[in-house]
Design a protein around this motif. Structure first.
Motif, PDB file in Angstrom:
ATOM      1  N   SER A   1       2.200  -1.205 -18.586  1.00  0.00           N
ATOM      2  CA  SER A   1       0.919  -1.075 -17.914  1.00  0.00           C
ATOM      3  C   SER A   1       0.930  -2.060 -16.748  1.00  0.00           C
ATOM      4  N   SER A   2       0.943  -1.518 -15.531  1.00  0.00           N
ATOM      5  CA  SER A   2       0.985  -2.400 -14.356  1.00  0.00           C
ATOM      6  C   SER A   2      -0.299  -3.178 -14.223  1.00  0.00           C
ATOM      7  N   VAL A   3      -1.398  -2.573 -14.668  1.00  0.00           N
ATOM      8  CA  VAL A   3      -2.689  -3.241 -14.554  1.00  0.00           C
ATOM      9  C   VAL A   3      -2.797  -4.381 -15.559  1.00  0.00           C
ATOM     10  N   LYS A   4      -2.389  -4.112 -16.784  1.00  0.00           N
ATOM     11  CA  LYS A   4      -2.543  -5.129 -17.838  1.00  0.00           C
ATOM     12  C   LYS A   4      -1.322  -6.053 -17.944  1.00  0.00           C
TER      13      LYS A   4
ATOM     14  N   THR B   1       2.983  10.023  -5.659  1.00  0.00           N
ATOM     15  CA  THR B   1       1.784   9.256  -5.344  1.00  0.00           C
ATOM     16  C   THR B   1       0.912   9.126  -6.599  1.00  0.00           C
ATOM     17  N   ASN B   2       0.174   8.036  -6.640  1.00  0.00           N
ATOM     18  CA  ASN B   2      -0.825   7.840  -7.695  1.00  0.00           C
ATOM     19  C   ASN B   2      -0.277   7.439  -9.071  1.00  0.00           C
ATOM     20  N   VAL B   3       1.036   7.211  -9.162  1.00  0.00           N
ATOM     21  CA  VAL B   3       1.572   6.790 -10.465  1.00  0.00           C
ATOM     22  C   VAL B   3       1.332   5.303 -10.713  1.00  0.00           C
ATOM     23  N   GLY B   4       0.932   4.590  -9.655  1.00  0.00           N
ATOM     24  CA  GLY B   4       0.697   3.157  -9.806  1.00  0.00           C
ATOM     25  C   GLY B   4       1.845   2.333  -9.236  1.00  0.00           C
ATOM     26  N   LYS B   5       2.561   2.914  -8.302  1.00  0.00           N
ATOM     27  CA  LYS B   5       3.725   2.236  -7.731  1.00  0.00           C
ATOM     28  C   LYS B   5       3.316   0.964  -6.976  1.00  0.00           C
ATOM     29  N   SER B   6       2.245   1.065  -6.206  1.00  0.00           N
ATOM     30  CA  SER B   6       1.797  -0.122  -5.462  1.00  0.00           C
ATOM     31  C   SER B   6       1.355  -1.217  -6.419  1.00  0.00           C
ATOM     32  N   THR B   7       0.572  -0.821  -7.411  1.00  0.00           N
ATOM     33  CA  THR B   7       0.101  -1.800  -8.388  1.00  0.00           C
ATOM     34  C   THR B   7       1.294  -2.484  -9.059  1.00  0.00           C
ATOM     35  N   PHE B   8       2.281  -1.672  -9.398  1.00  0.00           N
ATOM     36  CA  PHE B   8       3.486  -2.176 -10.067  1.00  0.00           C
ATOM     37  C   PHE B   8       4.228  -3.170  -9.176  1.00  0.00           C
TER      38      PHE B   8
ATOM     39  N   GLY C   1       7.381   4.625 -17.837  1.00  0.00           N
ATOM     40  CA  GLY C   1       6.085   5.257 -18.051  1.00  0.00           C
ATOM     41  C   GLY C   1       4.986   4.225 -17.840  1.00  0.00           C
ATOM     42  N   ASN C   2       4.189   4.422 -16.808  1.00  0.00           N
ATOM     43  CA  ASN C   2       3.123   3.461 -16.482  1.00  0.00           C
ATOM     44  C   ASN C   2       1.775   3.928 -17.054  1.00  0.00           C
ATOM     45  N   LYS C   3       0.824   3.040 -17.106  1.00  0.00           N
ATOM     46  CA  LYS C   3      -0.561   3.277 -17.570  1.00  0.00           C
ATOM     47  C   LYS C   3      -0.647   3.419 -19.088  1.00  0.00           C
ATOM     48  N   MET C   4       0.225   2.710 -19.792  1.00  0.00           N
ATOM     49  CA  MET C   4       0.209   2.755 -21.256  1.00  0.00           C
ATOM     50  C   MET C   4      -1.130   2.328 -21.840  1.00  0.00           C
ATOM     51  N   ASP C   5      -1.853   1.484 -21.087  1.00  0.00           N
ATOM     52  CA  ASP C   5      -3.135   0.988 -21.606  1.00  0.00           C
ATOM     53  C   ASP C   5      -4.141   2.106 -21.843  1.00  0.00           C
ATOM     54  N   LEU C   6      -3.886   3.294 -21.249  1.00  0.00           N
ATOM     55  CA  LEU C   6      -4.840   4.393 -21.402  1.00  0.00           C
ATOM     56  C   LEU C   6      -4.671   5.141 -22.722  1.00  0.00           C
TER      57      LEU C   6
ATOM     58  N   GLN D   1       0.875  -1.179   0.000  1.00  0.00           N
ATOM     59  CA  GLN D   1       0.000   0.000   0.000  1.00  0.00           C
ATOM     60  C   GLN D   1       0.896   1.208   0.000  1.00  0.00           C
ATOM     61  N   ASP D   2       0.447   2.244  -0.657  1.00  0.00           N
ATOM     62  CA  ASP D   2       1.293   3.419  -0.662  1.00  0.00           C
ATOM     63  C   ASP D   2       1.000   4.278   0.554  1.00  0.00           C
ATOM     64  N   VAL D   3       2.044   4.800   1.188  1.00  0.00           N
ATOM     65  CA  VAL D   3       1.825   5.834   2.194  1.00  0.00           C
ATOM     66  C   VAL D   3       2.436   7.097   1.628  1.00  0.00           C
TER      67      VAL D   3
HETATM   68  P1  GDP Z   1       0.488   4.626  -6.002  1.00  0.00           P
HETATM   69  O1  GDP Z   1      -0.113   5.743  -5.215  1.00  0.00           O
HETATM   70  O2  GDP Z   1       1.611   5.089  -6.851  1.00  0.00           O
HETATM   71  O3  GDP Z   1       0.856   3.433  -5.183  1.00  0.00           O
HETATM   72  O4  GDP Z   1      -0.627   4.175  -7.047  1.00  0.00           O
HETATM   73  P2  GDP Z   1      -1.645   2.942  -7.054  1.00  0.00           P
HETATM   74  O5  GDP Z   1      -0.931   1.684  -7.369  1.00  0.00           O
HETATM   75  O6  GDP Z   1      -2.473   2.991  -5.841  1.00  0.00           O
HETATM   76  O7  GDP Z   1      -2.491   3.356  -8.349  1.00  0.00           O
HETATM   77  C1  GDP Z   1      -3.160   4.603  -8.465  1.00  0.00           C
HETATM   78  C2  GDP Z   1      -4.312   4.457  -9.443  1.00  0.00           C
HETATM   79  O8  GDP Z   1      -3.808   4.204 -10.738  1.00  0.00           O
HETATM   80  C3  GDP Z   1      -5.223   3.280  -9.107  1.00  0.00           C
HETATM   81  O9  GDP Z   1      -6.543   3.673  -9.407  1.00  0.00           O
HETATM   82  C4  GDP Z   1      -4.741   2.182 -10.040  1.00  0.00           C
HETATM   83  O10 GDP Z   1      -5.750   1.256 -10.366  1.00  0.00           O
HETATM   84  C5  GDP Z   1      -4.333   2.997 -11.254  1.00  0.00           C
HETATM   85  N1  GDP Z   1      -3.295   2.315 -12.036  1.00  0.00           N
HETATM   86  C6  GDP Z   1      -2.115   1.823 -11.610  1.00  0.00           C
HETATM   87  N2  GDP Z   1      -1.416   1.273 -12.634  1.00  0.00           N
HETATM   88  C7  GDP Z   1      -2.191   1.416 -13.732  1.00  0.00           C
HETATM   89  C8  GDP Z   1      -2.049   1.037 -15.122  1.00  0.00           C
HETATM   90  O11 GDP Z   1      -1.065   0.459 -15.573  1.00  0.00           O
HETATM   91  N3  GDP Z   1      -3.101   1.375 -15.948  1.00  0.00           N
HETATM   92  C9  GDP Z   1      -4.206   2.017 -15.503  1.00  0.00           C
HETATM   93  N4  GDP Z   1      -5.178   2.271 -16.390  1.00  0.00           N
HETATM   94  N5  GDP Z   1      -4.370   2.369 -14.228  1.00  0.00           N
HETATM   95  C10 GDP Z   1      -3.385   2.085 -13.354  1.00  0.00           C
END
Ligand code: GDP
Length: 365
Positions: free
Chosen positions: A139-142, A168-175, A102-107, A49-51
């Motif tokens: 894309s961390s999600v895909k 924050t919010n770049v998707g670090k936790s997801t990654f 660069g994350n979130k390429m799927d967008l 989880q991100d803090v």
């Molecule tokens: P953190 O604050 O950097 O840890 O970010 P999170 O991992 O919590 O992700 C922030 C938001 O971005 C969440 O709504 C995720 O679902 C979204 N997210 C993370 N990675 C991706 C990705 O590769 N693609 C898309 N579309 N959304 C993503």
């Protein structure tokens, strides 16, 4: 009260703010091993989880790694490059090799030219004082691009530690969660209690017997629009699937509103198309420039939404900046919201965005 430290990461335990570092619910203080919520989740669910912490705390904390050996993986949000690039990164982390991701390429639309995008990211990094060893699009999600990236990390790290940094919010936790699943599968992933010589809250994920992938807390960058909108609005403005371009043929003296969060006035130039790339859930409203102020004052939060009520309390007022666009295909970028491509140019526009979230221009890709 005697200061208690998390047995996982070493952060001082606090029970007041769930969003901040070292949080644990009061009820967990009686446990034999006290872990902060973050380490608890990591230990039991293999989930990061991100803090978030303030810029100064982040700088102090992250600069602890300045004299260590290793490489840096700097994760940015492709949809908010300005807001997520950490300016002067080498000053903070020391002269380590940096891989820019660069994350979130799927967008992005499938038609996006990856080579141009990569070049632009490299030069944006350079402008921010970062010389990167390589640029990777994922894309961390895909899961897109991840195996190429992990190979590159292995190649560049020369058996050293890997530090993951990002706002924050770049998707670090997801990654990182994805990496954990990919590399360790299930199991106990916390290894060390403390970062050597400090009592700081880094989390380490072992790569082999000697080295680790080290997660650093997400930095809060005040230029990220994410900090100025409610959670509900953040869901609306953050696209969750590939964005569909919306095209408007505009005459000069017309205005486009992006919800009530940003606005673009076509001030001078010949009729032409404006191609808008925003979350499909943000409504775009066209009006005459002379009517725009009134419309905004009367309908912000209603017809022009987001913002919702909560956002209106925290978001700064819009500020205006005029741009003269030459005849090169140009993107007018509203960081964290989206961008407008002007194919022909030779026009003057005025872009309005919340104060502090600065609109920029880039060569279109
Ligand atoms: P953190 O604050 O950097 O840890 O970010 P999170 O991992 O919590 O992700 C922030 C938001 O971005 C969440 O709504 C995720 O679902 C979204 N997210 C993370 N990675 C991706 C990705 O590769 N693609 C898309 N579309 N959304 C993503």
């Amino acid at each position: 009260m005697e200061e208690i430290y998390c047995q996982g990461c070493g952060a001082p335990i606090q029970t007041t703010d769930p969003e901040k570092q070292g949080y644990t619910p009061k009820s967990s203080l009686d446990r034999e091993t006290v872990l902060c919520k973050r380490c608890f989740r990591l230990k039991h669910y293999n989930e990061i989880q991100d803090v978030s912490i303030t810029d100064d705390d982040f700088l102090n904390m992250v600069s602890e790694i300045r004299d260590t050996d290793g490489i840096v993986v700097h994760l940015i949000d492709i949809f908010d490059v300005n807001g997520s690039m950490i300016k002067g990164l080498p000053r903070i982390v020391g002269e380590k090799p940096v891989l820019l991701v660069g994350n979130k390429m799927d967008l992005l639309p499938k038609s996006t030219k990856k080579r141009k995008l990569t070049q632009w990211l490299r030069s944006s990094a350079k402008e921010s004082g970062i010389n990167v060893e390589g640029v990777y699009l994922i894309s961390s999600v895909k899961g897109y691009g991840l195996s190429e990236l992990t190979e590159a990390i292995e190649l560049h790290r020369y058996q050293k530690d890997v530090y993951i940094v990002g706002t924050t919010n770049v998707g670090k936790s997801t990654f990182i969660n994805r990496l954990i699943k990919q590399t360790t599968g299930a199991g106990d992933v916390i290894t060390t209690s403390y970062f050597p010589g400090t009592t700081l809250g880094f989390i380490e994920i072992p790569l082999d017997d000697e080295t680790a992938l080290i997660d650093t807390p997400g930095i809060v960058n005040k230029q990220q629009i994410a900090h100025y909108v409610s959670d509900d609005d953040l869901k609306i403005i953050t696209p969750n699937k590939e964005i569909k371009p919306r095209v408007y043929q505009l005459n000069n003296q017309q205005t486009l509103f992006f919800g009530g969060l940003a606005r673009l006035d076509f001030v001078k130039g010949d009729r032409q198309s404006f191609i808008c790339y925003f979350s499909n859930d943000i409504s775009i409203h066209r009006t005459k420039l002379e009517k725009a102020d009134n419309l905004f004052n009367e309908h912000r939060g209603g017809l022009l939404s987001p913002p919702d009520e909560k956002t209106m309390e925290i978001i700064p007022d819009l500020t205006e900046r005029e741009f003269r666009i030459t005849n090169e295909k140009t993107d007018i970028v509203f960081p964290g919201l989206g961008w407008v491509t002007v194919p022909n140019g030779n026009i003057t526009v005025a872009a309005h965005s919340p104060k502090g979230v600065n609109v920029t221009l880039r060569k279109s890709f």
